[in-house]
Design a protein around this motif. Structure first.
Motif, PDB file in Angstrom:
ATOM      1  N   ALA A  83       0.839  -1.222   0.061  1.00  0.00           N
ATOM      2  CA  ALA A  83       0.006   0.063   0.005  1.00  0.00           C
ATOM      3  C   ALA A  83       0.837   1.371   0.124  1.00  0.00           C
ATOM      4  O   ALA A  83       1.765   1.164   0.283  1.00  0.00           O
ATOM      5  N   ASP A  84       0.171   2.468  -0.509  1.00  0.00           N
ATOM      6  CA  ASP A  84       1.009   3.419  -0.740  1.00  0.00           C
ATOM      7  C   ASP A  84       2.003   4.114   0.614  1.00  0.00           C
ATOM      8  O   ASP A  84       2.810   4.554   0.535  1.00  0.00           O
ATOM      9  N   GLY A  85       1.243   3.741   1.799  1.00  0.00           N
ATOM     10  CA  GLY A  85       1.548   4.358   2.875  1.00  0.00           C
ATOM     11  C   GLY A  85       2.524   3.328   3.683  1.00  0.00           C
ATOM     12  O   GLY A  85       3.195   3.700   4.848  1.00  0.00           O
ATOM     13  N   ALA A  89       5.586   3.461  -0.326  1.00  0.00           N
ATOM     14  CA  ALA A  89       5.542   2.889  -1.550  1.00  0.00           C
ATOM     15  C   ALA A  89       5.355   3.538  -2.695  1.00  0.00           C
ATOM     16  O   ALA A  89       5.951   3.079  -4.001  1.00  0.00           O
ATOM     17  N   ALA A  90       4.388   4.333  -2.879  1.00  0.00           N
ATOM     18  CA  ALA A  90       4.345   5.447  -4.067  1.00  0.00           C
ATOM     19  C   ALA A  90       5.401   6.036  -4.510  1.00  0.00           C
ATOM     20  O   ALA A  90       5.633   6.161  -5.717  1.00  0.00           O
ATOM     21  N   SER A  91       6.356   6.395  -3.570  1.00  0.00           N
ATOM     22  CA  SER A  91       7.470   7.065  -3.906  1.00  0.00           C
ATOM     23  C   SER A  91       8.596   6.110  -4.579  1.00  0.00           C
ATOM     24  O   SER A  91       9.165   6.428  -5.614  1.00  0.00           O
ATOM     25  N   ALA A  92       8.478   4.990  -4.025  1.00  0.00           N
ATOM     26  CA  ALA A  92       9.460   4.021  -4.273  1.00  0.00           C
ATOM     27  C   ALA A  92       8.976   3.377  -5.648  1.00  0.00           C
ATOM     28  O   ALA A  92      10.071   3.291  -6.740  1.00  0.00           O
ATOM     29  N   ARG A  93       7.809   3.370  -6.194  1.00  0.00           N
ATOM     30  CA  ARG A  93       7.300   2.777  -7.338  1.00  0.00           C
ATOM     31  C   ARG A  93       7.556   3.943  -8.561  1.00  0.00           C
ATOM     32  O   ARG A  93       7.993   3.566  -9.560  1.00  0.00           O
TER      33      ARG A  93
END
Length: 417
Positions: free
Chosen positions: A274-276, A306-310
């Motif tokens: 999940a994004d967080g 997670a969002a930043s890593a993707r």
């Protein structure tokens, strides 16, 4: 057959329960002896109603010995037993004036004496400082009621028991958290040793065979050369996998209110976390490693939301696409990951011909926005930067910087090239 390691959990609570067992027996004996021989030392005469003291102390002795199995472990020490044990202690305190009316005029011992502390300690070991505060509050109230007109020494003793029990309960909680941390660390160490053993076995078999196929295929030429090239790519990918161990789940160390813990982050390979959820960037970049792409990373997890890593991984993928398209299929690329205190830096470098001066502006004017959107646009939405350095004839280098606490993205950038 290779031996597999077994993780043995060492309990820090077991010695505490053993000590409590001994304490209850010794203080029970002390309470009996104090009632028989020691009251004169406190300026008190014999009991006015000795049958009350005898009946209670006899019951206390039987209760203490009969309940020894209950205080040998946390599993045996149930809430029902704790309440009953506390009731026994409170009853003894409140019966003291009935056995000796003059006891309210002296700061002498109660019938259970220091045995009462064992009941409070059981609460502390079982449930921590909150349970200890609960039990000691009742004990304090019973002592004040028993004294009738409590003196300063009475309040001092009550406060001492209350503070000491809470402190012991807190220490127990910290010890319990440390035990969980140690157990998890031992599990991780055992898993690491097992992975190293598997890596050695793979190195002695599969990797050597793939390397031999690559060399023989290159020497033979023709279709065998293509086979050797594919074997070389698989060798590099497998070597990267076994050397870094980047397989989900990843274990992440962090500080929590209950103490330092190591938690497991389960990663869905298809959907991703999940994004967080903190995500290990290395796991997203490792698949890019191959015969033409080298991957260098720290030995510890590189955590980003997670969002930043993707998004950062997508920008790296776009940079590698540019290498394949503009530098040629034979160009060598390098990926370097750096984990700084406030940001993560990923550098993608190649040994291609480089980008002529003004070529990027010309490409944007022609509508080819791969660098502008797929790379710089992604990093800008994350609050990061993308810097491209190129010298004609000396390759190209893209430096991507992403803060660990990125700004809120206003939208995902497109992936058009």
């Amino acid at each position: 057959m290779a031996k597999r390691e077994r993780v043995v959990r060492m309990s820090v609570e077991l010695p505490l329960w053993r000590a409590l067992t001994g304490y209850r027996v010794l203080t029970m004996i002390y309470a009996v002896l104090l009632a028989i021989f020691g009251r004169d030392n406190f300026g008190q005469q014999r009991f006015e109603r000795p049958w009350v003291a005898v009946a209670y102390l006899a019951f206390l002795s039987v209760w203490t010995l009969a309940t020894l199995p209950k205080v040998r472990s946390a599993a045996n020490c149930t809430k029902r037993f704790l309440v009953a044990d506390l009731v026994v202690a409170l009853t003894g305190i409140l019966l003291t004036p009935l056995a000796d009316v003059d006891s309210q005029s002296f700061d002498g011992p109660t019938l259970p004496s220091i045995w009462t502390a064992g009941a409070v300690l059981a609460f502390a070991i079982k449930g921590g400082w909150r349970w200890a505060a609960f039990a000691s509050t009742f004990v304090a109230a019973a002592n004040i009621i028993q004294r009738g007109e409590p003196s300063r020494d009475t309040y001092h003793n009550v406060l001492l028991v209350w503070v000491a029990s809470i402190a012991i309960g807190y220490v127990v909680e910290v010890a319990r958290a440390s035990e969980r941390t140690l157990a998890r660390a031992l599990e991780i160490e055992a898993a690491t040793r097992e992975r190293e053993r598997l890596a050695r076995d793979i190195h002695d078999s599969v990797l050597q065979v793939l390397a031999m196929v690559q060399r023989r295929g290159a020497a033979i030429g023709g279709e065998a050369a293509d086979l050797g090239r594919m074997a070389g790519e698989q060798e590099v990918a497998l070597r990267t996998l076994v050397s870094s161990g980047l397989v989900p789940p990843t274990r992440v160390s962090e500080d929590a209110a209950e103490g330092a813990v190591v938690r497991t982050v389960e990663v869905d390979e298809e959907e991703g976390p999940a994004d967080g959820t903190p995500c290990d960037l290395r796991a997203l970049l490792a698949p890019h490693a191959g015969s033409r792409t080298s991957f260098a990373e720290p030995g510890a997890p590189v955590l980003l939301p997670a969002a930043s890593a993707r998004e950062l991984a997508a920008a790296v993928s776009a940079a590698l696409d540019n290498v394949r398209v503009h530098a040629g299929p034979d160009a060598q690329a390098w990926i370097l990951v750096e984990d700084e205190p406030d940001e993560v830096i990923v550098t993608v470098r190649d040994d291609g011909p480089g980008i002529p001066e003004g070529r990027l502006a010309q490409a944007e004017g022609e509508g080819r926005l791969g660098v502008a959107l797929s790379i710089r646009g992604r990093l800008r939405d994350l609050g990061g930067t993308a810097e491209l350095i190129s010298v004609p004839g000396q390759g190209c280098e893209v430096e991507l910087k992403v803060p660990k606490a990125p700004k809120v993205s206003r939208g995902k950038a497109g992936t058009a090239r």
